[in-house]
Scaffold this motif. Structure first.
Motif, short mmCIF file in Angstrom:
data_model
loop_
_atom_site.label_atom_id
_atom_site.label_comp_id
_atom_site.label_asym_id
_atom_site.label_seq_id
_atom_site.Cartn_x
_atom_site.Cartn_y
_atom_site.Cartn_z
N LYS A 1 30.40 38.96 48.99
CA LYS A 1 31.30 39.88 48.13
C LYS A 1 32.55 39.66 49.28
CE LYS A 1 30.10 41.48 43.84
NZ LYS A 1 30.07 43.09 42.60
N PHE A 2 31.88 40.66 50.22
CA PHE A 2 32.44 40.25 51.06
C PHE A 2 32.70 38.95 52.32
CE2 PHE A 2 32.49 42.13 56.36
CZ PHE A 2 34.21 42.50 56.09
N MET B 1 38.11 42.80 57.25
CA MET B 1 38.82 41.32 57.09
C MET B 1 38.80 41.09 58.40
SD MET B 1 39.34 40.99 53.17
CE MET B 1 41.07 41.19 53.53
N ALA C 1 32.91 35.86 50.91
CA ALA C 1 33.77 35.29 50.06
C ALA C 1 35.09 36.16 50.56
CB ALA C 1 33.06 35.30 48.75
N THR C 2 35.33 36.68 49.69
CA THR C 2 36.52 37.58 50.51
C THR C 2 37.26 37.05 51.22
OG1 THR C 2 36.31 39.71 48.37
CG2 THR C 2 38.30 39.22 49.84
N CYS C 3 36.88 37.47 52.94
CA CYS C 3 37.64 36.88 54.39
C CYS C 3 36.95 35.51 54.13
CB CYS C 3 35.80 37.27 54.88
SG CYS C 3 35.45 39.04 55.66
N GLU C 4 36.21 34.51 53.49
CA GLU C 4 36.55 33.13 53.46
C GLU C 4 37.97 32.69 52.84
OE1 GLU C 4 34.92 30.64 55.22
OE2 GLU C 4 33.65 31.85 55.95
N LYS C 5 38.13 33.71 51.68
CA LYS C 5 39.25 33.48 50.87
C LYS C 5 40.45 33.73 52.02
CE LYS C 5 37.68 33.81 46.13
NZ LYS C 5 37.69 34.88 45.06
N ARG C 6 41.12 34.86 52.48
CA ARG C 6 41.73 35.04 53.10
C ARG C 6 42.33 34.18 54.04
NH1 ARG C 6 43.05 37.78 57.24
NH2 ARG C 6 44.66 39.38 57.51
N PHE D 1 32.87 46.63 49.25
CA PHE D 1 32.62 45.19 48.01
C PHE D 1 31.32 45.06 47.62
CE2 PHE D 1 35.44 44.04 51.48
CZ PHE D 1 36.37 43.51 50.99
N LEU E 1 40.83 47.56 53.66
CA LEU E 1 40.73 46.00 52.90
C LEU E 1 41.45 45.13 54.95
CD1 LEU E 1 39.95 45.62 49.62
CD2 LEU E 1 38.41 46.59 51.22
N GLU E 2 42.34 45.12 54.33
CA GLU E 2 42.60 44.65 55.75
C GLU E 2 41.98 44.72 56.96
OE1 GLU E 2 45.33 40.73 56.03
OE2 GLU E 2 44.43 42.12 54.75
#
Length: 128
Positions: free
Chosen positions: A115-116, A81, A118-123, A110, A77-78
């Motif tokens: 969703k991917f 991203m 959004a997860t990248c944005e959070k990270r 994802f 996942l890391e």
């Protein structure tokens, strides 16, 4: 008033020729997502595999990889991203799903591109 039926708008012969040409380019039967008129083909033939068979191509077995899985890269996942965020830095914008080289890996993990993203944005926010 004439009602247009999608089945008759684009002749079967045309889509058969298109998929055969695509198969020649790929060296195998195309996946559904690789053919732009896949929705039309499914409506006309009932399923993607029916369409592929009607074109006298061999559909791949369900779950069978079209590449050698031993040579296939495994992405965390890391790493997925990290690549997307690096592409954003390089291009000045987040990549589209069409530009991203490991889109299938993203979808497996994802389920949706959004969703991917959004997860990248959070990270990215956590890093800043």
């Amino acid at each position: 008033m004439r009602i247009h039926n999608q089945k008759n708008r684009y002749p079967d012969e045309n889509i058969m020729n298109e998929i055969k040409t695509l198969a020649e380019e790929l060296g195998r039967a195309p996946k559904r997502r690789e053919y732009i008129r896949s929705g039309m083909a499914i409506k006309k033939f009932g399923s993607w595999n029916n369409f592929v068979k009607a074109a006298k191509l061999t559909p791949r077995d369900p779950g069978k990889s079209v590449t050698n899985s031993k040579k296939r890269k495994r992405h965390t996942l890391e790493s997925l991203m990290e690549l997307a965020l690096q592409m954003e830095i390089d291009n000045g914008r987040f990549p589209s799903y069409r530009e991203y080289p490991y889109f299938e890996s993203v979808m497996q993990r994802f389920q949706t591109w959004n969703k991917f993203v959004a997860t990248c944005e959070k990270r990215k926010c956590k890093k800043d």
